[in-house]
Design a protein around this motif. Structure first.
Motif, PDB file in Angstrom:
ATOM      1  N   GLY A  88       0.479  -0.517  -0.441  1.00  0.00           N
ATOM      2  CA  GLY A  88      -0.019   0.247  -0.124  1.00  0.00           C
ATOM      3  C   GLY A  88       1.112   0.854  -0.100  1.00  0.00           C
ATOM      4  N   VAL A  89       1.578   1.033  -0.451  1.00  0.00           N
ATOM      5  CA  VAL A  89       2.955   2.285  -1.021  1.00  0.00           C
ATOM      6  C   VAL A  89       3.475   2.697  -1.542  1.00  0.00           C
ATOM      7  CG1 VAL A  89       3.514   1.986   1.967  1.00  0.00           C
ATOM      8  CG2 VAL A  89       5.352   1.035  -0.073  1.00  0.00           C
ATOM      9  N   VAL A  90       4.436   3.758  -2.466  1.00  0.00           N
ATOM     10  CA  VAL A  90       4.431   3.872  -3.301  1.00  0.00           C
ATOM     11  C   VAL A  90       6.347   4.551  -2.690  1.00  0.00           C
ATOM     12  CG1 VAL A  90       5.216   5.766  -5.638  1.00  0.00           C
ATOM     13  CG2 VAL A  90       2.859   4.599  -4.514  1.00  0.00           C
ATOM     14  N   VAL A  91       7.523   4.218  -3.508  1.00  0.00           N
ATOM     15  CA  VAL A  91       8.577   4.196  -2.753  1.00  0.00           C
ATOM     16  C   VAL A  91       9.531   4.815  -3.443  1.00  0.00           C
ATOM     17  CG1 VAL A  91      11.485   3.223  -1.310  1.00  0.00           C
ATOM     18  CG2 VAL A  91       8.845   2.123  -1.266  1.00  0.00           C
ATOM     19  N   THR A  92      10.060   5.587  -3.626  1.00  0.00           N
ATOM     20  CA  THR A  92      10.697   6.933  -4.592  1.00  0.00           C
ATOM     21  C   THR A  92      12.478   6.884  -4.537  1.00  0.00           C
ATOM     22  OG1 THR A  92      10.040   9.424  -3.401  1.00  0.00           O
ATOM     23  CG2 THR A  92       8.302   7.931  -5.165  1.00  0.00           C
ATOM     24  N   GLN A  93      13.118   7.036  -4.936  1.00  0.00           N
ATOM     25  CA  GLN A  93      14.156   7.882  -4.203  1.00  0.00           C
ATOM     26  C   GLN A  93      14.232   8.661  -5.392  1.00  0.00           C
ATOM     27  OE1 GLN A  93      18.789   5.777  -4.349  1.00  0.00           O
ATOM     28  NE2 GLN A  93      17.374   4.828  -5.627  1.00  0.00           N
ATOM     29  N   PRO A  94      14.144  10.017  -4.841  1.00  0.00           N
ATOM     30  CA  PRO A  94      14.310  11.574  -5.626  1.00  0.00           C
ATOM     31  C   PRO A  94      16.006  12.084  -5.784  1.00  0.00           C
ATOM     32  CG  PRO A  94      13.188  11.642  -3.442  1.00  0.00           C
ATOM     33  CD  PRO A  94      13.387  10.632  -3.488  1.00  0.00           C
ATOM     34  N   THR A  95      16.813  11.672  -5.059  1.00  0.00           N
ATOM     35  CA  THR A  95      17.943  11.922  -5.287  1.00  0.00           C
ATOM     36  C   THR A  95      19.151  10.502  -4.864  1.00  0.00           C
ATOM     37  OG1 THR A  95      18.391  12.816  -2.937  1.00  0.00           O
ATOM     38  CG2 THR A  95      18.410  14.221  -4.989  1.00  0.00           C
ATOM     39  N   ALA A  96      19.583  10.222  -5.475  1.00  0.00           N
ATOM     40  CA  ALA A  96      20.627   8.977  -4.961  1.00  0.00           C
ATOM     41  C   ALA A  96      20.624   8.945  -3.425  1.00  0.00           C
ATOM     42  CB  ALA A  96      22.031   9.326  -5.488  1.00  0.00           C
ATOM     43  N   GLY A  97      20.490   7.874  -3.097  1.00  0.00           N
ATOM     44  CA  GLY A  97      20.276   6.983  -1.859  1.00  0.00           C
ATOM     45  C   GLY A  97      19.510   7.613  -0.824  1.00  0.00           C
ATOM     46  N   THR A  98      18.802   8.438  -1.437  1.00  0.00           N
ATOM     47  CA  THR A  98      17.469   9.094  -0.728  1.00  0.00           C
ATOM     48  C   THR A  98      15.717   8.889  -1.124  1.00  0.00           C
ATOM     49  OG1 THR A  98      18.120  11.309  -0.189  1.00  0.00           O
ATOM     50  CG2 THR A  98      16.489  10.873   0.316  1.00  0.00           C
ATOM     51  N   PHE A  99      15.384   7.870   0.420  1.00  0.00           N
ATOM     52  CA  PHE A  99      14.222   7.257  -0.757  1.00  0.00           C
ATOM     53  C   PHE A  99      12.755   7.830   0.870  1.00  0.00           C
ATOM     54  CE2 PHE A  99      16.096   3.706  -2.450  1.00  0.00           C
ATOM     55  CZ  PHE A  99      17.138   3.843  -2.278  1.00  0.00           C
ATOM     56  N   LYS A 100      12.075   7.876  -0.139  1.00  0.00           N
ATOM     57  CA  LYS A 100      10.721   8.575   0.382  1.00  0.00           C
ATOM     58  C   LYS A 100       9.354   6.724  -0.090  1.00  0.00           C
ATOM     59  CE  LYS A 100      12.046  12.693   1.415  1.00  0.00           C
ATOM     60  NZ  LYS A 100      12.170  13.155   2.188  1.00  0.00           N
ATOM     61  N   ALA A 101       8.814   7.112   0.677  1.00  0.00           N
ATOM     62  CA  ALA A 101       7.680   6.403   1.181  1.00  0.00           C
ATOM     63  C   ALA A 101       5.942   6.916   1.496  1.00  0.00           C
ATOM     64  CB  ALA A 101       7.699   5.020   1.574  1.00  0.00           C
ATOM     65  N   PHE A 102       4.743   7.226   0.343  1.00  0.00           N
ATOM     66  CA  PHE A 102       4.151   7.421   0.508  1.00  0.00           C
ATOM     67  C   PHE A 102       2.697   6.537   0.296  1.00  0.00           C
ATOM     68  CE2 PHE A 102       7.378   9.980  -1.767  1.00  0.00           C
ATOM     69  CZ  PHE A 102       6.850  11.905  -0.816  1.00  0.00           C
ATOM     70  N   ASP A 103       1.188   7.066   0.187  1.00  0.00           N
ATOM     71  CA  ASP A 103       0.018   6.421   0.103  1.00  0.00           C
ATOM     72  C   ASP A 103       0.410   5.692  -0.878  1.00  0.00           C
ATOM     73  OD1 ASP A 103      -1.961   4.919   1.419  1.00  0.00           O
ATOM     74  OD2 ASP A 103      -3.393   7.054   0.624  1.00  0.00           O
ATOM     75  N   SER A 104      -0.529   4.723  -1.589  1.00  0.00           N
ATOM     76  CA  SER A 104      -0.233   3.804  -2.510  1.00  0.00           C
ATOM     77  C   SER A 104      -1.863   4.645  -2.898  1.00  0.00           C
ATOM     78  CB  SER A 104      -0.271   2.870  -3.246  1.00  0.00           C
ATOM     79  OG  SER A 104      -0.986   2.407  -2.645  1.00  0.00           O
ATOM     80  N   MET A 105      -2.965   5.583  -2.770  1.00  0.00           N
ATOM     81  CA  MET A 105      -4.065   5.491  -3.047  1.00  0.00           C
ATOM     82  C   MET A 105      -4.187   7.782  -3.265  1.00  0.00           C
ATOM     83  SD  MET A 105      -5.372   3.135  -3.349  1.00  0.00           S
ATOM     84  CE  MET A 105      -7.246   3.138  -3.498  1.00  0.00           C
ATOM     85  N   CYS A 106      -4.419   7.606  -4.382  1.00  0.00           N
ATOM     86  CA  CYS A 106      -5.145   9.154  -5.318  1.00  0.00           C
ATOM     87  C   CYS A 106      -5.688   9.800  -4.032  1.00  0.00           C
ATOM     88  CB  CYS A 106      -5.851   9.033  -6.344  1.00  0.00           C
ATOM     89  SG  CYS A 106      -5.570  10.644  -7.194  1.00  0.00           S
ATOM     90  N   THR A 107      -5.337  11.012  -3.160  1.00  0.00           N
ATOM     91  CA  THR A 107      -6.232  11.928  -2.595  1.00  0.00           C
ATOM     92  C   THR A 107      -7.409  12.415  -3.197  1.00  0.00           C
ATOM     93  OG1 THR A 107      -4.918  13.688  -3.227  1.00  0.00           O
ATOM     94  CG2 THR A 107      -4.148  12.454  -1.347  1.00  0.00           C
ATOM     95  N   HIS A 108      -7.370  12.429  -4.321  1.00  0.00           N
ATOM     96  CA  HIS A 108      -8.331  12.823  -5.052  1.00  0.00           C
ATOM     97  C   HIS A 108      -9.836  12.212  -4.595  1.00  0.00           C
ATOM     98  CE1 HIS A 108     -11.099  13.336  -9.218  1.00  0.00           C
ATOM     99  NE2 HIS A 108     -10.854  14.511  -9.028  1.00  0.00           N
ATOM    100  N   GLN A 109      -9.839  10.976  -5.227  1.00  0.00           N
ATOM    101  CA  GLN A 109     -10.713  10.108  -5.404  1.00  0.00           C
ATOM    102  C   GLN A 109     -10.497   8.626  -5.138  1.00  0.00           C
ATOM    103  OE1 GLN A 109     -13.325  10.019  -8.452  1.00  0.00           O
ATOM    104  NE2 GLN A 109     -14.485  12.299  -7.989  1.00  0.00           N
ATOM    105  N   GLN A 110      -9.354   8.023  -4.032  1.00  0.00           N
ATOM    106  CA  GLN A 110      -8.777   6.841  -3.974  1.00  0.00           C
ATOM    107  C   GLN A 110      -9.037   6.115  -4.606  1.00  0.00           C
ATOM    108  OE1 GLN A 110      -8.051   7.031  -0.290  1.00  0.00           O
ATOM    109  NE2 GLN A 110      -7.891   9.124  -0.761  1.00  0.00           N
TER     110      GLN A 110
END
Length: 161
Positions: A88-110
């Motif tokens: 239930g997540v989206v994992v990103t790597q905006p820059t080398a070695g930095t990882f972020k995670a976010f909810d995998s449902m759109c906030t507009h209409q889920q």
């Protein structure tokens, strides 16, 4: 006038089932109405490493923590990311070695988010786009940022914590 000879309950079967359904619906609505507050933004320790209890994670070992691995660091491209549906997540790597995670449902209409490309997390339902860096809205119709999730990078493993 005819007399009833059978014992009829004072509550009809229809009323009984309707009441049971109302109780079940109320329980479901109560469970679904919990308002999840997004976690705080990432805190990074003084040498660039993650403290292990942050909303985002920076590469390198954090000394463990978290649950089972949801992805390998090598699965997440620099400047991109990956939707991990099972977690239930989206994992990103905006820059080398930095990882972020976010909810995998759109906030507009889920709707479930569909993928990551060109520096954005994308929803194919109504074409909202979110930043891979902080989950903020890059392109509407969504107006609310994605909720950040807490992850830990443990060696080559990325874990939800």
């Amino acid at each position: 006038m005819t007399e009833r000879t059978e014992n009829t309950p004072s509550t009809s079967r229809r009323t009984l089932f309707a009441s049971a359904g109302a109780v079940g619906a109320a329980a479901l609505l109560t469970a679904c109405s919990a308002d999840e507050t997004p976690t705080a933004s990432p805190t990074t320790a003084a040498g660039g490493g993650s403290t292990g209890a942050t909303a985002g994670a920076t590469g390198g070992s954090t000394g463990g923590g978290g649950g089972a691995a949801i992805a390998k660091t090598s699965d997440i491209p620099v400047g991109g990311g990956k939707v991990i549906t099972a977690a239930g997540v989206v994992v990103t790597q905006p820059t080398a070695g930095t990882f972020k995670a976010f909810d995998s449902m759109c906030t507009h209409q889920q709707c479930p988010l569909s993928g990551v490309s060109n520096g954005t997390i994308n929803c194919d339902c109504h074409f909202s786009k979110f930043s891979i860096t902080d989950g903020s809205v890059v392109s509407p119709p969504a107006t609310k940022a994605l909720a950040e999730k807490t992850i830990v990078v443990d060696g080559a493993d990325i874990k939800l914590s």
